[in-house]
Design an enzyme around this catalytic site. Structure first.
Site, PDB file in Angstrom:
ATOM      1  N   GLU A 172      -3.796  17.391 -10.372  1.00 29.17           N
ATOM      2  CA  GLU A 172      -3.711  17.525 -11.849  1.00 29.17           C
ATOM      3  C   GLU A 172      -5.421  18.077 -11.898  1.00 29.17           C
ATOM      4  O   GLU A 172      -6.072  17.685 -12.695  1.00 29.17           O
ATOM      5  CB  GLU A 172      -3.498  16.680 -12.569  1.00 29.17           C
ATOM      6  CG  GLU A 172      -3.614  17.033 -14.005  1.00 29.17           C
ATOM      7  CD  GLU A 172      -2.772  16.095 -15.020  1.00 29.17           C
ATOM      8  OE1 GLU A 172      -2.454  16.276 -16.059  1.00 29.17           O
ATOM      9  OE2 GLU A 172      -2.939  14.837 -14.708  1.00 29.17           O
ATOM     10  N   ARG A 212      -2.263  22.345 -13.233  1.00 30.00           N
ATOM     11  CA  ARG A 212      -1.236  21.371 -13.558  1.00 30.00           C
ATOM     12  C   ARG A 212      -1.773  20.971 -15.026  1.00 30.00           C
ATOM     13  O   ARG A 212      -0.683  20.142 -15.847  1.00 30.00           O
ATOM     14  CB  ARG A 212      -1.118  20.103 -12.634  1.00 30.00           C
ATOM     15  CG  ARG A 212      -0.183  19.062 -12.841  1.00 30.00           C
ATOM     16  CD  ARG A 212       0.102  18.260 -11.854  1.00 30.00           C
ATOM     17  NE  ARG A 212       1.024  17.251 -12.080  1.00 30.00           N
ATOM     18  CZ  ARG A 212       1.525  16.428 -11.229  1.00 30.00           C
ATOM     19  NH1 ARG A 212       0.929  16.316  -9.915  1.00 30.00           N
ATOM     20  NH2 ARG A 212       2.332  15.455 -11.775  1.00 30.00           N
ATOM     21  N   ARG A 240       0.863  -1.131   0.044  1.00 29.65           N
ATOM     22  CA  ARG A 240       0.050  -0.032  -0.133  1.00 29.65           C
ATOM     23  C   ARG A 240       0.917   1.351  -0.097  1.00 29.65           C
ATOM     24  O   ARG A 240       0.477   2.246   0.435  1.00 29.65           O
ATOM     25  CB  ARG A 240      -0.997  -0.022   1.063  1.00 29.65           C
ATOM     26  CG  ARG A 240      -2.053  -1.053   0.998  1.00 29.65           C
ATOM     27  CD  ARG A 240      -3.111  -1.110   2.471  1.00 29.65           C
ATOM     28  NE  ARG A 240      -4.261  -2.118   2.286  1.00 29.65           N
ATOM     29  CZ  ARG A 240      -3.858  -3.037   2.719  1.00 29.65           C
ATOM     30  NH1 ARG A 240      -2.969  -3.539   3.526  1.00 29.65           N
ATOM     31  NH2 ARG A 240      -4.913  -4.208   2.685  1.00 29.65           N
ATOM     32  N   LYS A 294       7.978  23.153 -12.729  1.00 31.18           N
ATOM     33  CA  LYS A 294       7.221  22.081 -12.515  1.00 31.18           C
ATOM     34  C   LYS A 294       6.743  21.987 -11.055  1.00 31.18           C
ATOM     35  O   LYS A 294       5.562  21.707 -10.653  1.00 31.18           O
ATOM     36  CB  LYS A 294       7.614  21.049 -13.142  1.00 31.18           C
ATOM     37  CG  LYS A 294       6.847  19.637 -12.677  1.00 31.18           C
ATOM     38  CD  LYS A 294       6.733  18.403 -13.759  1.00 31.18           C
ATOM     39  CE  LYS A 294       5.876  17.575 -13.653  1.00 31.18           C
ATOM     40  NZ  LYS A 294       6.091  16.196 -14.379  1.00 31.18           N
ATOM     41  N   HIS A 307       9.248  10.572 -27.264  1.00 36.18           N
ATOM     42  CA  HIS A 307       8.180  11.099 -26.533  1.00 36.18           C
ATOM     43  C   HIS A 307       8.220  12.929 -26.825  1.00 36.18           C
ATOM     44  O   HIS A 307       7.257  13.464 -27.284  1.00 36.18           O
ATOM     45  CB  HIS A 307       7.896  11.188 -24.971  1.00 36.18           C
ATOM     46  CG  HIS A 307       7.108  11.542 -24.536  1.00 36.18           C
ATOM     47  ND1 HIS A 307       5.720  11.572 -24.516  1.00 36.18           N
ATOM     48  CD2 HIS A 307       7.395  12.985 -23.452  1.00 36.18           C
ATOM     49  CE1 HIS A 307       5.225  12.136 -23.535  1.00 36.18           C
ATOM     50  NE2 HIS A 307       6.054  12.884 -22.917  1.00 36.18           N
ATOM     51  N   HIS A 362       0.410  17.173 -25.431  1.00 39.06           N
ATOM     52  CA  HIS A 362       0.472  15.971 -25.155  1.00 39.06           C
ATOM     53  C   HIS A 362      -0.856  15.230 -25.705  1.00 39.06           C
ATOM     54  O   HIS A 362      -0.797  13.917 -25.633  1.00 39.06           O
ATOM     55  CB  HIS A 362       0.719  15.619 -23.723  1.00 39.06           C
ATOM     56  CG  HIS A 362       1.849  15.945 -23.093  1.00 39.06           C
ATOM     57  ND1 HIS A 362       2.595  17.100 -23.214  1.00 39.06           N
ATOM     58  CD2 HIS A 362       2.732  15.029 -22.298  1.00 39.06           C
ATOM     59  CE1 HIS A 362       3.695  16.979 -22.457  1.00 39.06           C
ATOM     60  NE2 HIS A 362       4.056  15.438 -22.131  1.00 39.06           N
ATOM     61  N   LYS A 398       3.651  11.477 -10.824  1.00 43.15           N
ATOM     62  CA  LYS A 398       2.808  10.766 -11.367  1.00 43.15           C
ATOM     63  C   LYS A 398       3.321   9.177 -11.946  1.00 43.15           C
ATOM     64  O   LYS A 398       4.774   9.321 -12.385  1.00 43.15           O
ATOM     65  CB  LYS A 398       2.605  11.110 -12.906  1.00 43.15           C
ATOM     66  CG  LYS A 398       1.563  12.268 -12.846  1.00 43.15           C
ATOM     67  CD  LYS A 398       1.303  12.848 -14.442  1.00 43.15           C
ATOM     68  CE  LYS A 398      -0.047  13.923 -14.400  1.00 43.15           C
ATOM     69  NZ  LYS A 398      -0.044  14.229 -15.835  1.00 43.15           N
ATOM     70  N   HIS A 440       0.448  11.905 -27.688  1.00 40.30           N
ATOM     71  CA  HIS A 440       0.344  10.541 -27.156  1.00 40.30           C
ATOM     72  C   HIS A 440      -0.363   9.941 -28.386  1.00 40.30           C
ATOM     73  O   HIS A 440      -0.179   8.768 -28.487  1.00 40.30           O
ATOM     74  CB  HIS A 440      -0.771  10.727 -25.986  1.00 40.30           C
ATOM     75  CG  HIS A 440       0.150  10.944 -24.677  1.00 40.30           C
ATOM     76  ND1 HIS A 440      -0.677  11.124 -23.512  1.00 40.30           N
ATOM     77  CD2 HIS A 440       1.382  10.905 -24.478  1.00 40.30           C
ATOM     78  CE1 HIS A 440       0.299  11.271 -22.485  1.00 40.30           C
ATOM     79  NE2 HIS A 440       1.482  11.283 -22.988  1.00 40.30           N
ATOM     80  N   GLU A 493      10.544  19.293 -23.851  1.00 36.07           N
ATOM     81  CA  GLU A 493       9.870  19.466 -22.472  1.00 36.07           C
ATOM     82  C   GLU A 493      10.334  20.834 -21.760  1.00 36.07           C
ATOM     83  O   GLU A 493       9.326  21.457 -21.008  1.00 36.07           O
ATOM     84  CB  GLU A 493       9.953  18.276 -21.594  1.00 36.07           C
ATOM     85  CG  GLU A 493       9.183  16.816 -22.154  1.00 36.07           C
ATOM     86  CD  GLU A 493       7.788  16.999 -21.857  1.00 36.07           C
ATOM     87  OE1 GLU A 493       7.286  18.034 -21.468  1.00 36.07           O
ATOM     88  OE2 GLU A 493       7.178  15.920 -21.908  1.00 36.07           O
ATOM     89  N   ASN A 502       0.099  19.377 -19.640  1.00 36.15           N
ATOM     90  CA  ASN A 502      -0.211  18.480 -20.810  1.00 36.15           C
ATOM     91  C   ASN A 502      -0.255  19.118 -22.245  1.00 36.15           C
ATOM     92  O   ASN A 502      -0.563  18.640 -23.321  1.00 36.15           O
ATOM     93  CB  ASN A 502      -1.728  17.981 -20.721  1.00 36.15           C
ATOM     94  CG  ASN A 502      -1.615  17.221 -19.399  1.00 36.15           C
ATOM     95  OD1 ASN A 502      -0.623  16.536 -19.042  1.00 36.15           O
ATOM     96  ND2 ASN A 502      -2.673  17.328 -18.395  1.00 36.15           N
TER      97      ASN A 502
END
Length: 376
Positions: A329, A333, A213, A319, A357, A340, A235, A344, A277, A337
């Site tokens: 997010e 935040r 956990r 960031k 990427h 992206h 993330k 993606h 980025e 993206n």
């Protein structure tokens, strides 16, 4: 991918875009920001209007709401600050002495050759604990010896290998990590260390988030893309056939150690991909960072650790500020993206082998920019 979207790119040259470092994303004269307010460490109410832009206001107000100040210096543990002048940047989520949930605090270190000192300074995060370092064969071959300080500090040190790239972010891979952690005696005070690029960080972080956990983990990113973006913000996740990063968790690393010496071994194409980025952060928040990227472009693409360190530091600081305001997010935040959505889709359409990427995000940023202009 919808052909209509791809038609947007038929007159755009990737090389030309990269050489310009994204300056066409915005009008530099209209977006010229002034960070005097940040550097002066003064309250928002005392900042002269001419020293303000929207991003500065958001950053400073966000930190003041948390009882913190945004500063270029970090000289005492009792004050939480972001450092833009030395290798130690600060903590994400509040001061370690004040935070009720230590797992929400991320100390970030950036610099050339900073790994050994960062491990020594981390104290009981590593000393006497069982450490499980997750990495890929390629990274271990190049930089495996750099983990020696961790092995010396640990009560037990275990290397767990995963494939390179997106192949690491698969259910069988994370299942194997869980089994190795269990069979190796992993406990709640164990530490998982992600040593590699963004994919290694994603799968190692997800394994740490879900084993027992949630156990502590540390990011030691070895790619530019991971150092400026992927390693920061908590993330973690893996891919499904239906899409990328569809299973995951927010699980903040206790520490991010971005040693720019690792970047000297990256191919030029990987460095260019990682710079996208950083350009994204600069286009959104910091024209000064854009100026630095443009002026030092050749050194950055050559993997110069001294040139890369301030770029990594500045992008990471952006960031940290955004994630500090919106860790889950649900608001600002989502700005990160940028590029992206289509990026993606391009990656998936190419089976994650056609574009890196950063390259895909670069095209996504261009598309978003052109679409916004068309809609406006």
């Amino acid at each position: 991918v919808n052909q209509a979207l791809l038609d947007e790119f038929d007159d755009l040259a990737w090389d030309d875009w990269t050489q310009r470092s994204g300056v066409s994303f915005f009008n530099a004269t209209e977006m010229k920001p002034h960070y005097d307010a940040i550097l002066a460490e003064v309250p928002v109410s005392e900042v002269p209007p001419q020293h303000f832009n929207r991003n500065t206001k958001i950053f400073v107000e966000g930190f003041e709401k948390k009882g913190l100040r945004w500063s270029p210096l970090h000289r005492a543990q009792k004050e939480c600050r972001l450092d833009q002048g030395t290798d130690c940047m600060c903590c994400l989520g509040g001061c370690p002495r004040e935070s009720k949930q230590s797992s929400a605090v991320t100390t970030i270190r950036v610099g050339n050759g900073v790994l050994g000192k960062a491990v020594a300074d981390a104290g009981d995060l590593f000393v006497g604990r069982s450490i499980y370092a997750v990495s890929s064969p390629a990274v271990l071959e190049l930089h495996g010896s750099a983990l020696a300080p961790l092995a010396e500090a640990a009560a037990a040190f275990t290397l767990l290998d995963v494939p390179d790239g997106e192949e690491a972010k698969q259910i069988p891979v994370v299942e194997r990590l869980w089994e190795r952690l269990a069979s190796g005696g992993g406990k709640r005070d164990s530490v998982v260390v992600a040593f590699g690029g963004g994919s290694v960080g994603d799968v190692a972080g997800f394994a740490a988030a879900t084993f027992l956990r949630g156990v502590a983990y540390v990011q030691i990113p070895t790619t530019l893309l991971a150092q400026v973006d992927a390693a920061i913000g908590g993330k973690t996740g893996i891919d499904l056939a239906a899409g990328k990063n569809l299973v995951g968790a927010f699980h903040h690393p206790r520490c991010v150690i971005s040693d720019t010496c690792f970047l000297a071994t990256l191919p030029v194409a990987e460095l260019r991909s990682g710079l996208v980025e950083a350009i994204k952060m600069a286009a959104l928040f910091d024209v000064g960072l854009m100026d630095r990227i443009e002026s030092d472009f050749e050194r950055l693409c050559g993997g110069d650790p001294e040139a890369l360190a301030p770029v990594v530091r500045a992008a990471a600081a952006i960031k940290v500020a955004v994630v500090g305001r919106d860790p889950a997010e649900r608001g600002d935040r989502q700005l990160l993206n940028y590029g992206h959505t289509l990026g993606h889709a391009l990656e998936a359409a190419g089976d994650y082998s056609w574009l890196r990427h950063g390259e895909a995000v670069g095209w996504g940023m261009r598309f978003a920019h052109r679409l916004a202009r068309r809609l406006s």
